[in-house]
Design a protein around this motif. Structure first.
Motif, PDB file in Angstrom:
ATOM      1  N   HIS A  22    -100.186 -27.109 -22.297  1.00  0.00           N
ATOM      2  CA  HIS A  22    -101.509 -26.494 -22.140  1.00  0.00           C
ATOM      3  C   HIS A  22    -101.747 -26.154 -20.666  1.00  0.00           C
ATOM      4  O   HIS A  22    -102.846 -26.275 -20.161  1.00  0.00           O
ATOM      5  N   ASP A  56    -108.470 -24.156 -23.538  1.00  0.00           N
ATOM      6  CA  ASP A  56    -107.842 -25.476 -23.662  1.00  0.00           C
ATOM      7  C   ASP A  56    -108.439 -26.531 -22.743  1.00  0.00           C
ATOM      8  O   ASP A  56    -108.079 -27.694 -22.826  1.00  0.00           O
ATOM      9  N   ASP A  59    -110.096 -28.865 -25.059  1.00  0.00           N
ATOM     10  CA  ASP A  59    -109.281 -29.404 -26.154  1.00  0.00           C
ATOM     11  C   ASP A  59    -109.452 -30.921 -26.253  1.00  0.00           C
ATOM     12  O   ASP A  59    -109.345 -31.631 -25.262  1.00  0.00           O
ATOM     13  N   SER A  99    -109.360 -24.434 -32.870  1.00  0.00           N
ATOM     14  CA  SER A  99    -108.166 -25.264 -33.084  1.00  0.00           C
ATOM     15  C   SER A  99    -107.713 -25.402 -34.533  1.00  0.00           C
ATOM     16  O   SER A  99    -108.535 -25.466 -35.443  1.00  0.00           O
ATOM     17  N   PHE A 100    -106.409 -25.519 -34.695  1.00  0.00           N
ATOM     18  CA  PHE A 100    -105.781 -25.854 -35.970  1.00  0.00           C
ATOM     19  C   PHE A 100    -106.074 -27.326 -36.267  1.00  0.00           C
ATOM     20  O   PHE A 100    -105.899 -28.179 -35.402  1.00  0.00           O
ATOM     21  N   ASP A 121    -103.819 -17.463 -29.161  1.00  0.00           N
ATOM     22  CA  ASP A 121    -103.459 -18.874 -28.962  1.00  0.00           C
ATOM     23  C   ASP A 121    -102.367 -19.274 -29.954  1.00  0.00           C
ATOM     24  O   ASP A 121    -101.415 -19.976 -29.609  1.00  0.00           O
ATOM     25  N   ARG A 133     -92.778 -25.228 -26.068  1.00  0.00           N
ATOM     26  CA  ARG A 133     -94.035 -25.989 -25.960  1.00  0.00           C
ATOM     27  C   ARG A 133     -94.056 -27.153 -26.947  1.00  0.00           C
ATOM     28  O   ARG A 133     -94.555 -28.232 -26.635  1.00  0.00           O
ATOM     29  N   CYS A 134     -93.522 -26.928 -28.133  1.00  0.00           N
ATOM     30  CA  CYS A 134     -93.520 -27.973 -29.156  1.00  0.00           C
ATOM     31  C   CYS A 134     -92.701 -29.185 -28.693  1.00  0.00           C
ATOM     32  O   CYS A 134     -93.160 -30.321 -28.802  1.00  0.00           O
ATOM     33  N   TYR A 137     -94.511 -30.927 -25.729  1.00  0.00           N
ATOM     34  CA  TYR A 137     -95.635 -31.722 -26.224  1.00  0.00           C
ATOM     35  C   TYR A 137     -95.120 -33.009 -26.860  1.00  0.00           C
ATOM     36  O   TYR A 137     -95.620 -34.111 -26.611  1.00  0.00           O
ATOM     37  N   GLU A 143     -92.890 -38.451 -29.261  1.00  0.00           N
ATOM     38  CA  GLU A 143     -92.273 -38.106 -30.555  1.00  0.00           C
ATOM     39  C   GLU A 143     -90.767 -37.933 -30.392  1.00  0.00           C
ATOM     40  O   GLU A 143     -90.311 -37.506 -29.343  1.00  0.00           O
ATOM     41  N   TYR A 161    -104.565 -35.274 -39.695  1.00  0.00           N
ATOM     42  CA  TYR A 161    -103.703 -34.481 -38.816  1.00  0.00           C
ATOM     43  C   TYR A 161    -103.681 -35.077 -37.411  1.00  0.00           C
ATOM     44  O   TYR A 161    -102.623 -35.223 -36.795  1.00  0.00           O
ATOM     45  N   SER A 168     -91.050 -33.543 -33.500  1.00  0.00           N
ATOM     46  CA  SER A 168     -91.290 -32.175 -33.031  1.00  0.00           C
ATOM     47  C   SER A 168     -90.801 -31.155 -34.058  1.00  0.00           C
ATOM     48  O   SER A 168     -91.484 -30.170 -34.324  1.00  0.00           O
ATOM     49  N   HIS A 171     -93.170 -30.744 -36.847  1.00  0.00           N
ATOM     50  CA  HIS A 171     -94.361 -29.974 -36.480  1.00  0.00           C
ATOM     51  C   HIS A 171     -94.193 -28.484 -36.823  1.00  0.00           C
ATOM     52  O   HIS A 171     -95.174 -27.803 -37.114  1.00  0.00           O
ATOM     53  N   LYS A 175     -97.410 -27.347 -38.990  1.00  0.00           N
ATOM     54  CA  LYS A 175     -98.348 -26.391 -38.409  1.00  0.00           C
ATOM     55  C   LYS A 175     -97.745 -25.011 -38.187  1.00  0.00           C
ATOM     56  O   LYS A 175     -98.262 -24.016 -38.675  1.00  0.00           O
TER      57      LYS A 175
HETATM   58  P1  ADP Z   1    -104.415 -25.420 -30.845  1.00  0.00           P
HETATM   59  O1  ADP Z   1    -104.364 -24.417 -29.751  1.00  0.00           O
HETATM   60  O2  ADP Z   1    -104.412 -24.820 -32.229  1.00  0.00           O
HETATM   61  O3  ADP Z   1    -105.421 -26.504 -30.618  1.00  0.00           O
HETATM   62  P2  ADP Z   1    -102.655 -27.463 -30.231  1.00  0.00           P
HETATM   63  O4  ADP Z   1    -103.389 -27.790 -28.986  1.00  0.00           O
HETATM   64  O5  ADP Z   1    -102.697 -28.350 -31.411  1.00  0.00           O
HETATM   65  O6  ADP Z   1    -103.054 -26.020 -30.709  1.00  0.00           O
HETATM   66  O7  ADP Z   1    -101.198 -27.220 -29.902  1.00  0.00           O
HETATM   67  C1  ADP Z   1    -100.795 -26.699 -28.693  1.00  0.00           C
HETATM   68  C2  ADP Z   1     -99.304 -26.812 -28.578  1.00  0.00           C
HETATM   69  O8  ADP Z   1     -98.907 -28.164 -28.789  1.00  0.00           O
HETATM   70  C3  ADP Z   1     -98.593 -25.979 -29.615  1.00  0.00           C
HETATM   71  O9  ADP Z   1     -97.533 -25.308 -29.004  1.00  0.00           O
HETATM   72  C4  ADP Z   1     -98.130 -26.990 -30.624  1.00  0.00           C
HETATM   73  O10 ADP Z   1     -96.935 -26.639 -31.234  1.00  0.00           O
HETATM   74  C5  ADP Z   1     -97.962 -28.234 -29.814  1.00  0.00           C
HETATM   75  N1  ADP Z   1     -98.202 -29.425 -30.641  1.00  0.00           N
HETATM   76  C6  ADP Z   1     -99.368 -29.863 -31.163  1.00  0.00           C
HETATM   77  N2  ADP Z   1     -99.183 -30.987 -31.887  1.00  0.00           N
HETATM   78  C7  ADP Z   1     -97.857 -31.262 -31.815  1.00  0.00           C
HETATM   79  C8  ADP Z   1     -97.021 -32.284 -32.335  1.00  0.00           C
HETATM   80  N3  ADP Z   1     -97.497 -33.279 -33.091  1.00  0.00           N
HETATM   81  N4  ADP Z   1     -95.698 -32.244 -32.039  1.00  0.00           N
HETATM   82  C9  ADP Z   1     -95.198 -31.247 -31.275  1.00  0.00           C
HETATM   83  N5  ADP Z   1     -95.928 -30.264 -30.743  1.00  0.00           N
HETATM   84  C10 ADP Z   1     -97.243 -30.268 -31.009  1.00  0.00           C
END
Ligand code: ADP
Ligand code: NI
Length: 214
Positions: A22, A56, A59, A99-100, A121, A133-134, A137, A143, A161, A168, A171, A175
């Motif tokens: 972020h 964000d 967030d 947000s999701f 986003d 990014r995944c 994160y 994780e 959720y 990862s 995810h 999502k």
């Molecule tokens: P949003 O913008 O919908 O709020 P998030 O903040 O949940 O999105 O996600 C932002 C980034 O973090 C995305 O690239 C997402 O893939 C990653 N992310 C969120 N949760 C996880 C997770 N549990 N494991 C890996 N990556 C995650």
């Protein structure tokens, strides 16, 4: 300097060095692609750009679960940079609903500006950048990259959720692969489908390497 540029500078100072995906460059990419989609949709340029830049900061993941802390921060930041109150209200309404929240939870956007920023986003969570990014994160939150004994879950509530422990690669299923069918705009859908395809190829290759086939 206009208000968009002043807010961009303030967000850049605030998010420098953030390492959960972020960071400032995420905000900048979302702003760039939101302006591209927004132009096509005749959305208001200032609202789109400002909401993308600050989305964000509010967030829940960055504020220990308290949404109000983020909202107050955003309002103060926008006020400090001279943004008018009606625009601030519109920006806040977008970023609090963007947000999701899990596979079974709908997150409808009320305005075209909101739809545009939500698409932008989501696009940044897909494709090559989405993969990077995944894993970034996931690493930050402890994780595993992948664990064949942990299966992906379709979360039916925002609480489930938020609370879930996952991997990862899971995810992608929980999502990221769901996003392409939730896009709000035609360009958003086209770009998401392309990025989704790229991720599926990545996953296939990842699993082939995991099992020693490639
Ligand atoms: P949003 O913008 O919908 O709020 P998030 O903040 O949940 O999105 O996600 C932002 C980034 O973090 C995305 O690239 C997402 O893939 C990653 N992310 C969120 N949760 C996880 C997770 N549990 N494991 C890996 N990556 C995650
Ligand atoms: Ni984001």
């Amino acid at each position: 300097m206009d208000s968009i540029q002043r807010v961009a500078n303030a967000v850049q100072r605030k998010l420098r060095g953030e390492s959960t995906g972020h960071d400032w460059y995420h905000a900048e990419r979302v702003c760039t692609i939101a302006l591209r989609i927004g132009a096509e949709q005749s959305a208001d340029r200032e609202i789109v750009a400002l909401a993308a830049l600050v989305h964000d900061i509010a967030d829940w993941k960055l504020n220990d679960g308290d949404e109000n802390v983020g909202v107050r921060q955003v309002a103060r930041l926008l006020q400090a940079e001279g943004v008018s109150q009606p625009i601030i209200d519109k920006v806040i309404s977008i970023i609090t609903t963007i947000s999701f929240k899990g596979a079974g939870v709908a997150t409808p956007m009320a305005t075209i500006e909101g739809k545009v920023v939500q698409d932008a986003d989501r696009l940044d969570a897909l494709g090559a950048i989405g993969i990077a990014r995944c894993f970034a994160y996931g690493g930050h939150y402890g994780e595993s990259i992948y664990d064949p004994t942990i299966k992906p879950t379709r979360h039916q509530s925002a609480e489930a959720y938020k609370a879930a422990k996952t991997t990862s690669l899971n995810h992608f299923h929980e999502k990221l692969y769901l996003l392409k069918d939730r896009m709000n705009t035609p360009i958003g859908r086209t770009l998401a489908a392309e990025r989704d395809q790229y991720m599926r190829e990545f996953e296939e290759r990842f699993l082939a390497e995991w099992s020693g086939q490639k």
